[in-house]
Design a protein around this motif. Structure first.
Motif, PDB file in Angstrom:
ATOM      1  N   VAL A   1       0.845  -1.198   0.000  1.00  0.00           N
ATOM      2  CA  VAL A   1       0.000   0.000   0.000  1.00  0.00           C
ATOM      3  C   VAL A   1       0.880   1.249   0.000  1.00  0.00           C
ATOM      4  CG1 VAL A   1      -1.662   1.340   1.365  1.00  0.00           C
ATOM      5  CG2 VAL A   1      -1.998  -1.130   1.063  1.00  0.00           C
ATOM      6  N   SER A   2       1.906   1.254   0.838  1.00  0.00           N
ATOM      7  CA  SER A   2       2.812   2.407   0.898  1.00  0.00           C
ATOM      8  C   SER A   2       3.529   2.629  -0.424  1.00  0.00           C
ATOM      9  CB  SER A   2       3.840   2.221   2.018  1.00  0.00           C
ATOM     10  OG  SER A   2       3.204   2.234   3.266  1.00  0.00           O
ATOM     11  N   ALA A   3       3.997   1.547  -1.049  1.00  0.00           N
ATOM     12  CA  ALA A   3       4.690   1.675  -2.334  1.00  0.00           C
ATOM     13  C   ALA A   3       3.744   2.200  -3.410  1.00  0.00           C
ATOM     14  CB  ALA A   3       5.274   0.321  -2.751  1.00  0.00           C
ATOM     15  N   SER A   4       2.525   1.708  -3.421  1.00  0.00           N
ATOM     16  CA  SER A   4       1.543   2.181  -4.402  1.00  0.00           C
ATOM     17  C   SER A   4       1.199   3.649  -4.176  1.00  0.00           C
ATOM     18  CB  SER A   4       0.274   1.328  -4.339  1.00  0.00           C
ATOM     19  OG  SER A   4       0.549   0.005  -4.715  1.00  0.00           O
ATOM     20  N   MET A   5       1.061   4.038  -2.919  1.00  0.00           N
ATOM     21  CA  MET A   5       0.750   5.434  -2.608  1.00  0.00           C
ATOM     22  C   MET A   5       1.908   6.337  -3.018  1.00  0.00           C
ATOM     23  SD  MET A   5      -1.627   7.433  -1.532  1.00  0.00           S
ATOM     24  CE  MET A   5      -2.759   6.484  -0.535  1.00  0.00           C
TER      25      MET A   5
ATOM     26  N   THR B   1       4.112   5.831  -5.423  1.00  0.00           N
ATOM     27  CA  THR B   1       4.089   5.937  -6.883  1.00  0.00           C
ATOM     28  C   THR B   1       2.987   6.884  -7.324  1.00  0.00           C
ATOM     29  OG1 THR B   1       4.975   3.707  -7.125  1.00  0.00           O
ATOM     30  CG2 THR B   1       3.815   4.630  -9.030  1.00  0.00           C
ATOM     31  N   TYR B   2       1.811   6.746  -6.735  1.00  0.00           N
ATOM     32  CA  TYR B   2       0.688   7.601  -7.101  1.00  0.00           C
ATOM     33  C   TYR B   2       1.020   9.069  -6.848  1.00  0.00           C
ATOM     34  CZ  TYR B   2      -3.986   9.559  -7.434  1.00  0.00           C
ATOM     35  OH  TYR B   2      -5.070  10.327  -7.802  1.00  0.00           O
ATOM     36  N   LEU B   3       1.552   9.373  -5.674  1.00  0.00           N
ATOM     37  CA  LEU B   3       1.833  10.765  -5.336  1.00  0.00           C
ATOM     38  C   LEU B   3       2.905  11.365  -6.242  1.00  0.00           C
ATOM     39  CD1 LEU B   3       1.626  10.605  -1.448  1.00  0.00           C
ATOM     40  CD2 LEU B   3      -0.044  11.591  -3.035  1.00  0.00           C
ATOM     41  N   PHE B   4       3.916  10.595  -6.582  1.00  0.00           N
ATOM     42  CA  PHE B   4       4.957  11.120  -7.459  1.00  0.00           C
ATOM     43  C   PHE B   4       4.482  11.259  -8.906  1.00  0.00           C
ATOM     44  CE2 PHE B   4       8.338   9.745  -4.309  1.00  0.00           C
ATOM     45  CZ  PHE B   4       8.581  11.033  -3.895  1.00  0.00           C
ATOM     46  N   THR B   5       3.460  10.519  -9.285  1.00  0.00           N
ATOM     47  CA  THR B   5       2.933  10.642 -10.645  1.00  0.00           C
ATOM     48  C   THR B   5       1.715  11.560 -10.716  1.00  0.00           C
ATOM     49  OG1 THR B   5       1.624   8.605 -10.384  1.00  0.00           O
ATOM     50  CG2 THR B   5       3.826   8.386 -11.371  1.00  0.00           C
TER      51      THR B   5
ATOM     52  N   ASN C   1      -0.026  15.318  -4.624  1.00  0.00           N
ATOM     53  CA  ASN C   1       1.124  15.360  -3.725  1.00  0.00           C
ATOM     54  C   ASN C   1       1.252  16.750  -3.098  1.00  0.00           C
ATOM     55  OD1 ASN C   1       3.401  14.427  -2.389  1.00  0.00           O
ATOM     56  ND2 ASN C   1       4.731  14.599  -4.162  1.00  0.00           N
ATOM     57  N   ASP C   2       1.118  17.778  -3.918  1.00  0.00           N
ATOM     58  CA  ASP C   2       1.205  19.156  -3.408  1.00  0.00           C
ATOM     59  C   ASP C   2       0.088  19.454  -2.413  1.00  0.00           C
ATOM     60  OD1 ASP C   2       3.454  19.597  -4.966  1.00  0.00           O
ATOM     61  OD2 ASP C   2       2.360  20.686  -6.532  1.00  0.00           O
ATOM     62  N   PHE C   3      -1.128  19.002  -2.745  1.00  0.00           N
ATOM     63  CA  PHE C   3      -2.239  19.245  -1.823  1.00  0.00           C
ATOM     64  C   PHE C   3      -1.974  18.589  -0.471  1.00  0.00           C
ATOM     65  CE2 PHE C   3      -5.974  17.592   0.306  1.00  0.00           C
ATOM     66  CZ  PHE C   3      -6.538  18.788   0.706  1.00  0.00           C
ATOM     67  N   LEU C   4      -1.614  17.303  -0.487  1.00  0.00           N
ATOM     68  CA  LEU C   4      -1.387  16.595   0.768  1.00  0.00           C
ATOM     69  C   LEU C   4      -0.214  17.199   1.539  1.00  0.00           C
ATOM     70  CD1 LEU C   4      -2.083  12.932  -0.375  1.00  0.00           C
ATOM     71  CD2 LEU C   4      -3.540  14.413   1.028  1.00  0.00           C
ATOM     72  N   THR C   5       0.804  17.629   0.824  1.00  0.00           N
ATOM     73  CA  THR C   5       1.940  18.273   1.468  1.00  0.00           C
ATOM     74  C   THR C   5       1.510  19.569   2.146  1.00  0.00           C
ATOM     75  OG1 THR C   5       3.459  17.294  -0.131  1.00  0.00           O
ATOM     76  CG2 THR C   5       4.264  19.210   1.070  1.00  0.00           C
ATOM     77  N   SER C   6       0.560  20.277   1.547  1.00  0.00           N
ATOM     78  CA  SER C   6       0.105  21.554   2.107  1.00  0.00           C
ATOM     79  C   SER C   6      -0.616  21.378   3.442  1.00  0.00           C
ATOM     80  CB  SER C   6      -0.817  22.272   1.117  1.00  0.00           C
ATOM     81  OG  SER C   6      -2.111  21.679   1.088  1.00  0.00           O
ATOM     82  N   LEU C   7      -1.005  20.173   3.778  1.00  0.00           N
ATOM     83  CA  LEU C   7      -1.719  19.917   5.030  1.00  0.00           C
ATOM     84  C   LEU C   7      -0.785  19.806   6.233  1.00  0.00           C
ATOM     85  CD1 LEU C   7      -4.211  17.204   3.751  1.00  0.00           C
ATOM     86  CD2 LEU C   7      -4.633  19.661   4.035  1.00  0.00           C
ATOM     87  N   GLN C   8       0.498  19.642   5.965  1.00  0.00           N
ATOM     88  CA  GLN C   8       1.445  19.478   7.063  1.00  0.00           C
ATOM     89  C   GLN C   8       1.444  20.702   7.955  1.00  0.00           C
ATOM     90  OE1 GLN C   8       5.218  18.472   5.323  1.00  0.00           O
ATOM     91  NE2 GLN C   8       4.501  16.490   4.632  1.00  0.00           N
ATOM     92  N   GLY C   9       1.397  20.437   9.246  1.00  0.00           N
ATOM     93  CA  GLY C   9       1.434  21.511  10.224  1.00  0.00           C
ATOM     94  C   GLY C   9       0.076  22.075  10.596  1.00  0.00           C
TER      95      GLY C   9
ATOM     96  N   GLN D   1     -10.908  18.497   7.437  1.00  0.00           N
ATOM     97  CA  GLN D   1     -11.929  19.213   6.673  1.00  0.00           C
ATOM     98  C   GLN D   1     -11.432  19.546   5.269  1.00  0.00           C
ATOM     99  OE1 GLN D   1     -15.234  19.788   7.636  1.00  0.00           O
ATOM    100  NE2 GLN D   1     -15.290  20.108   5.428  1.00  0.00           N
ATOM    101  N   LYS D   2     -10.193  20.017   5.169  1.00  0.00           N
ATOM    102  CA  LYS D   2      -9.635  20.352   3.859  1.00  0.00           C
ATOM    103  C   LYS D   2      -9.549  19.103   2.983  1.00  0.00           C
ATOM    104  CE  LYS D   2      -6.976  24.518   4.639  1.00  0.00           C
ATOM    105  NZ  LYS D   2      -6.516  25.257   3.497  1.00  0.00           N
ATOM    106  N   THR D   3      -9.171  17.990   3.582  1.00  0.00           N
ATOM    107  CA  THR D   3      -9.088  16.736   2.828  1.00  0.00           C
ATOM    108  C   THR D   3     -10.464  16.309   2.344  1.00  0.00           C
ATOM    109  OG1 THR D   3      -7.142  16.049   4.085  1.00  0.00           O
ATOM    110  CG2 THR D   3      -8.353  14.318   2.924  1.00  0.00           C
ATOM    111  N   GLN D   4     -11.457  16.374   3.210  1.00  0.00           N
ATOM    112  CA  GLN D   4     -12.822  16.011   2.808  1.00  0.00           C
ATOM    113  C   GLN D   4     -13.305  16.904   1.672  1.00  0.00           C
ATOM    114  OE1 GLN D   4     -14.794  16.334   6.610  1.00  0.00           O
ATOM    115  NE2 GLN D   4     -14.493  14.160   7.068  1.00  0.00           N
TER     116      GLN D   4
END
Length: 122
Positions: A49-53, A55-59, A64-72, A80-83
């Motif tokens: 699952v981690s390897a697939s995720m 690959t997905y995020l890098f492609t 990837n940018d959206f999920l990275t923006s959630l840090q902090g 809420q932002k994710t939903q």
């Protein structure tokens, strides 16, 4: 360089979470685990699952940018932002759910709770 550190931090979190699932599964098992539910089986599925995720995020740099923006962000705000993001992007939601599905199936088949007590220790 910052992106690499963030990715490594996220990867470490995924590994720790998977480890928590593994330890939680073995800690709550008491008896012999059901076939396909050993610590090795759990680790293998979560690694996939981690390897697939990864690959997905890098492609999919936009995701990837959206999920990275959630840090902090506070947990409630990140949730809420994710939903909102997934509601606005149903294809992304479906693709991420498909990637996560083997882990969900494993938890259901092996009676592994989503949050295990041991995960809170890590």
């Amino acid at each position: 360089m910052k992106s690499a550190r963030r990715f490594l931090g996220r990867a470490a979190a995924v590994v720790l979470a998977a480890g928590g699932v593994v330890l939680g599964a073995t800690a709550t098992a008491g008896a012999d685990p059901a076939p396909g539910c050993t610590a090795g089986d759990v680790t293998a599925v979560m690694t996939g699952v981690s390897a697939s995720m990864t690959t997905y995020l890098f492609t999919h740099p936009d995701v990837n940018d959206f999920l990275t923006s959630l840090q902090g962000l506070p947990k409630s705000q990140a949730k809420q932002k994710t939903q909102d993001y997934l509601a606005a992007n149903p294809q992304v939601r479906d693709e991420l759910n498909a990637i996560r599905q083997p882990g969900v199936d494993l938890r259901n088949r092996c009676n592994i709770p989503l949050k295990t007590e041991i995960a809170n220790v890590i």
